[in-house]
Design an enzyme around this catalytic site. Sequence first.
Site, mmCIF file in Angstrom:
data_model
loop_
_atom_site.group_PDB
_atom_site.id
_atom_site.type_symbol
_atom_site.label_atom_id
_atom_site.label_comp_id
_atom_site.label_asym_id
_atom_site.label_seq_id
_atom_site.Cartn_x
_atom_site.Cartn_y
_atom_site.Cartn_z
ATOM 1 N N LYS A 1 0.844 -1.201 0.000
ATOM 2 C CA LYS A 1 0.000 0.000 0.000
ATOM 3 C C LYS A 1 0.879 1.250 0.000
ATOM 4 O O LYS A 1 0.589 2.227 -0.694
ATOM 5 C CB LYS A 1 -0.945 -0.019 1.216
ATOM 6 C CG LYS A 1 -2.033 -1.075 1.079
ATOM 7 C CD LYS A 1 -2.767 -1.359 2.367
ATOM 8 C CE LYS A 1 -3.641 -2.599 2.195
ATOM 9 N NZ LYS A 1 -4.302 -3.048 3.412
ATOM 10 N N GLN B 1 -5.090 -1.775 9.596
ATOM 11 C CA GLN B 1 -4.750 -3.064 8.988
ATOM 12 C C GLN B 1 -5.221 -4.209 9.885
ATOM 13 O O GLN B 1 -4.914 -4.237 11.072
ATOM 14 C CB GLN B 1 -3.223 -3.135 8.773
ATOM 15 C CG GLN B 1 -2.746 -4.386 8.089
ATOM 16 C CD GLN B 1 -3.262 -4.533 6.654
ATOM 17 O OE1 GLN B 1 -3.289 -3.583 5.889
ATOM 18 N NE2 GLN B 1 -3.700 -5.728 6.312
ATOM 19 N N ASP C 1 -11.346 2.134 3.655
ATOM 20 C CA ASP C 1 -11.509 0.680 3.543
ATOM 21 C C ASP C 1 -12.985 0.277 3.495
ATOM 22 O O ASP C 1 -13.304 -0.880 3.227
ATOM 23 C CB ASP C 1 -10.846 -0.001 4.759
ATOM 24 C CG ASP C 1 -9.622 -0.805 4.361
ATOM 25 O OD1 ASP C 1 -9.453 -1.064 3.153
ATOM 26 O OD2 ASP C 1 -8.853 -1.187 5.265
#
Length: 281
Positions: free
Chosen positions: A52, A96, A119
Amino acid sequence: MAEFLDGKTISQKIKEGLKKEVEEFKKNGIVPKLAVIMIGDDPSSKIYVRNKSIACEQLGIEYEEYLLEENTTMKELLELIDKLNKDSSVNGILLQSPIPKGLDINEAFKSIDPKKDVDGFNPINVGKLCLGQDSFISCTPYGIIKLLEEYGIQIEGKDAVVVGRSNIVGKPMMQCLLNKNATVTICHSKTIKLERVTKKADILVVAVGKPKFITADMVKEGAIVVDVGINREEDGKICGDVDFEEVSKVAAYITPVPGGVGPMTIAMLMNNIVKAAKMQN
Ligand code: NAP
């Protein structure tokens, strides 16, 4: 023999478009920024986070990483999220997963500002997706839809089967396919005679986390097969949840692993950061 759904090439194309948008932002003094929170040192997470950060760098998106100790408390995590929510230079916040077992991931996702939830895991965005409203869509399902569309694959009217019902892949995938007017069935570990269901799929999306779990006898001739799985074999090689070699002989289209869904997920994360920056400016 199935045609590959080449996520690597398509994601590159998407990122090139986004890079131009970021350049335009910069002309107006705006630099999109992503903040990533990682807790503990899960080896797979480290690789994902690194990928990322590389993508952000390629696109000129600013990237900030918060590496927290395994023994971080919920209070500390929520305080950090609150700080990032309030920081106007941060456009997107990504937590994450997985996070250590003692921490409540749902509570954490809920505390991320929906406008910075790149997300798409905040319940507000999940709810909007269910209602068919504009929202941040979870990057993996969103990337899969984009990939199918890029190949001109019609989703409307198709029988779609999703294997796996996780909150981050299976459930939003089901919703995305439904929003595109597919007839959707979702399977999980309690599904009886899985092959009975998978065999009916025009579009089969697999997100189970078991190497080569879907075999050729479970797939309809001419199906479109999307493999979300990322598994490491004993020899260290990466493989998907689908037996690629055998299923390729039956399917019309198939995603390779690596080079299929993975790069599309990252491209859609970049897309969501640019979208967040646009919304906030
Ligand atoms: P997860 O949370 O472990 O969920 C796995 C799902 O598979 C569960 O819903 C489970 O059912 C179901 N399942 C397990 N055994 C099954 C069986 N025998 N028959 C039918 N269903 C079964 O996994 P996830 O987070 O969704 O991830 C799945 C895979 O995708 C992993 O390999 C992960 O690394 C990969 N992944 C890839 C990307 C990408 O960008 N390419 C992104 C995210 C995840 P129950 O609900 O009944 O337990």
